[in-house]
Design an enzyme around this catalytic site. Sequence first.
Site, PDB file in Angstrom:
ATOM      1  N   HIS A   1     -31.098  -8.101 -64.583  1.00 42.54           N
ATOM      2  CA  HIS A   1     -30.422  -6.891 -65.074  1.00 42.54           C
ATOM      3  C   HIS A   1     -28.937  -6.988 -64.775  1.00 42.54           C
ATOM      4  O   HIS A   1     -28.528  -7.454 -63.709  1.00 42.54           O
ATOM      5  CB  HIS A   1     -31.017  -5.619 -64.459  1.00 42.54           C
ATOM      6  CG  HIS A   1     -31.179  -5.666 -62.975  1.00 42.54           C
ATOM      7  ND1 HIS A   1     -32.215  -6.333 -62.354  1.00 42.54           N
ATOM      8  CD2 HIS A   1     -30.433  -5.120 -61.981  1.00 42.54           C
ATOM      9  CE1 HIS A   1     -32.106  -6.193 -61.047  1.00 42.54           C
ATOM     10  NE2 HIS A   1     -31.021  -5.469 -60.782  1.00 42.54           N
ATOM     11  N   LEU A   2     -28.173  -6.516 -65.733  1.00 38.52           N
ATOM     12  CA  LEU A   2     -26.716  -6.475 -65.586  1.00 38.52           C
ATOM     13  C   LEU A   2     -26.320  -5.031 -65.288  1.00 38.52           C
ATOM     14  O   LEU A   2     -26.641  -4.122 -66.063  1.00 38.52           O
ATOM     15  CB  LEU A   2     -26.065  -6.948 -66.893  1.00 38.52           C
ATOM     16  CG  LEU A   2     -24.540  -6.925 -66.973  1.00 38.52           C
ATOM     17  CD1 LEU A   2     -23.900  -7.787 -65.895  1.00 38.52           C
ATOM     18  CD2 LEU A   2     -24.082  -7.401 -68.364  1.00 38.52           C
ATOM     19  N   HIS A   3     -25.650  -4.827 -64.137  1.00 35.73           N
ATOM     20  CA  HIS A   3     -25.139  -3.489 -63.798  1.00 35.73           C
ATOM     21  C   HIS A   3     -23.802  -3.294 -64.505  1.00 35.73           C
ATOM     22  O   HIS A   3     -22.900  -4.143 -64.389  1.00 35.73           O
ATOM     23  CB  HIS A   3     -24.876  -3.364 -62.295  1.00 35.73           C
ATOM     24  CG  HIS A   3     -26.083  -3.414 -61.418  1.00 35.73           C
ATOM     25  ND1 HIS A   3     -26.664  -2.298 -60.870  1.00 35.73           N
ATOM     26  CD2 HIS A   3     -26.817  -4.467 -60.966  1.00 35.73           C
ATOM     27  CE1 HIS A   3     -27.692  -2.648 -60.115  1.00 35.73           C
ATOM     28  NE2 HIS A   3     -27.806  -3.953 -60.147  1.00 35.73           N
TER      29      HIS A   3
ATOM     30  N   ASN B   1     -26.898  -8.855 -59.417  1.00 29.40           N
ATOM     31  CA  ASN B   1     -27.369  -9.155 -58.071  1.00 29.40           C
ATOM     32  C   ASN B   1     -28.512 -10.141 -58.253  1.00 29.40           C
ATOM     33  O   ASN B   1     -29.521  -9.826 -58.890  1.00 29.40           O
ATOM     34  CB  ASN B   1     -27.870  -7.884 -57.375  1.00 29.40           C
ATOM     35  CG  ASN B   1     -26.738  -6.934 -57.056  1.00 29.40           C
ATOM     36  OD1 ASN B   1     -25.631  -7.362 -56.749  1.00 29.40           O
ATOM     37  ND2 ASN B   1     -26.992  -5.641 -57.130  1.00 29.40           N
TER      38      ASN B   1
ATOM     39  N   ASP C   1     -29.036   4.048 -64.188  1.00 31.58           N
ATOM     40  CA  ASP C   1     -29.617   3.686 -62.895  1.00 31.58           C
ATOM     41  C   ASP C   1     -30.096   4.950 -62.186  1.00 31.58           C
ATOM     42  O   ASP C   1     -29.417   5.985 -62.185  1.00 31.58           O
ATOM     43  CB  ASP C   1     -28.573   2.948 -62.039  1.00 31.58           C
ATOM     44  CG  ASP C   1     -29.185   2.237 -60.863  1.00 31.58           C
ATOM     45  OD1 ASP C   1     -29.139   0.990 -60.834  1.00 31.58           O
ATOM     46  OD2 ASP C   1     -29.702   2.916 -59.951  1.00 31.58           O
TER      47      ASP C   1
ATOM     48  N   GLY D   1     -28.827  -8.824 -52.773  1.00 28.70           N
ATOM     49  CA  GLY D   1     -29.346  -7.453 -52.859  1.00 28.70           C
ATOM     50  C   GLY D   1     -30.187  -7.168 -54.087  1.00 28.70           C
ATOM     51  O   GLY D   1     -30.359  -6.005 -54.462  1.00 28.70           O
ATOM     52  N   GLN D   2     -30.740  -8.228 -54.710  1.00 33.63           N
ATOM     53  CA  GLN D   2     -31.605  -7.982 -55.872  1.00 33.63           C
ATOM     54  C   GLN D   2     -32.918  -7.350 -55.410  1.00 33.63           C
ATOM     55  O   GLN D   2     -33.662  -7.947 -54.634  1.00 33.63           O
ATOM     56  CB  GLN D   2     -31.904  -9.292 -56.633  1.00 33.63           C
ATOM     57  CG  GLN D   2     -32.734  -9.048 -57.888  1.00 33.63           C
ATOM     58  CD  GLN D   2     -33.025 -10.325 -58.686  1.00 33.63           C
ATOM     59  OE1 GLN D   2     -32.697 -11.424 -58.244  1.00 33.63           O
ATOM     60  NE2 GLN D   2     -33.638 -10.164 -59.834  1.00 33.63           N
TER      61      GLN D   2
HETATM   62  P1  DGP Z   1     -30.717  -4.474 -57.849  1.00 29.19           P
HETATM   63  O1  DGP Z   1     -30.481  -4.093 -56.425  1.00 29.19           O
HETATM   64  O2  DGP Z   1     -29.569  -5.259 -58.416  1.00 29.19           O
HETATM   65  O3  DGP Z   1     -32.051  -5.174 -58.037  1.00 29.19           O
HETATM   66  O4  DGP Z   1     -30.735  -3.126 -58.688  1.00 29.19           O
HETATM   67  C1  DGP Z   1     -31.905  -2.472 -59.055  1.00 29.19           C
HETATM   68  C2  DGP Z   1     -31.495  -1.111 -59.513  1.00 29.19           C
HETATM   69  O5  DGP Z   1     -32.588  -0.535 -60.210  1.00 29.19           O
HETATM   70  C3  DGP Z   1     -31.143  -0.137 -58.392  1.00 29.19           C
HETATM   71  O6  DGP Z   1     -29.768   0.215 -58.508  1.00 29.19           O
HETATM   72  C4  DGP Z   1     -32.029   1.077 -58.633  1.00 29.19           C
HETATM   73  C5  DGP Z   1     -32.574   0.847 -60.017  1.00 29.19           C
HETATM   74  N1  DGP Z   1     -33.934   1.304 -60.224  1.00 29.19           N
HETATM   75  C6  DGP Z   1     -35.025   0.939 -59.510  1.00 29.19           C
HETATM   76  N2  DGP Z   1     -36.122   1.522 -60.011  1.00 29.19           N
HETATM   77  C7  DGP Z   1     -35.701   2.265 -61.076  1.00 29.19           C
HETATM   78  C8  DGP Z   1     -36.384   3.091 -62.010  1.00 29.19           C
HETATM   79  O7  DGP Z   1     -37.613   3.284 -61.989  1.00 29.19           O
HETATM   80  N3  DGP Z   1     -35.611   3.703 -62.959  1.00 29.19           N
HETATM   81  C9  DGP Z   1     -34.252   3.504 -63.033  1.00 29.19           C
HETATM   82  N4  DGP Z   1     -33.605   4.150 -64.007  1.00 29.19           N
HETATM   83  N5  DGP Z   1     -33.606   2.722 -62.172  1.00 29.19           N
HETATM   84  C10 DGP Z   1     -34.312   2.113 -61.204  1.00 29.19           C
END
Ligand code: DGP
Length: 113
Positions: free
Chosen positions: A99-101, A86, A30, A92-93
């Site tokens: 995507h799975l964190h 999310n 992330d 908070g999506q």
């Molecule tokens: P969510 O809030 O659950 O939709 O999480 C989206 C996540 O994606 C957030 O933690 C930041 C990450 N993210 C957004 N753009 C990028 C990117 O361009 N590269 C990477 N590696 N992560 C990203």
Amino acid sequence: MAGCIFCKIINGEIESDIVFENDKIIAFRDLNPQAPIHILIIPRKHISRIEDLKKQDSSLMGDLVFAAKQIAVKMNVKGGYRLVFNNGSNAGQEVEHIHLHLLAGRKFTWPAG
Ligand code: DGP
């Protein structure tokens, strides 16, 4: 899907630190980590949200969880980890590609904020 950041990562148009991939899934660090280990595990197939899942996607969702287990083993995660979807604005999506964190490396509280 055009305009989707995660599809651009899958296509290599945006750089990312990939930690795992197979024919169905890709996982990368992330950009804004919330824990010492923070990995995003995504299907190569563009699916915006949980509501958009079809019955035939159910095994793919299981594959995401199994990939999380494989990554945790590969990264030698100790003491457990948190897996989070999310889904939707109240949750908070931010990125509309399922995507799975995988969060690890610190203690987490409950309930989540
Ligand atoms: P969510 O809030 O659950 O939709 O999480 C989206 C996540 O994606 C957030 O933690 C930041 C990450 N993210 C957004 N753009 C990028 C990117 O361009 N590269 C990477 N590696 N992560 C990203």
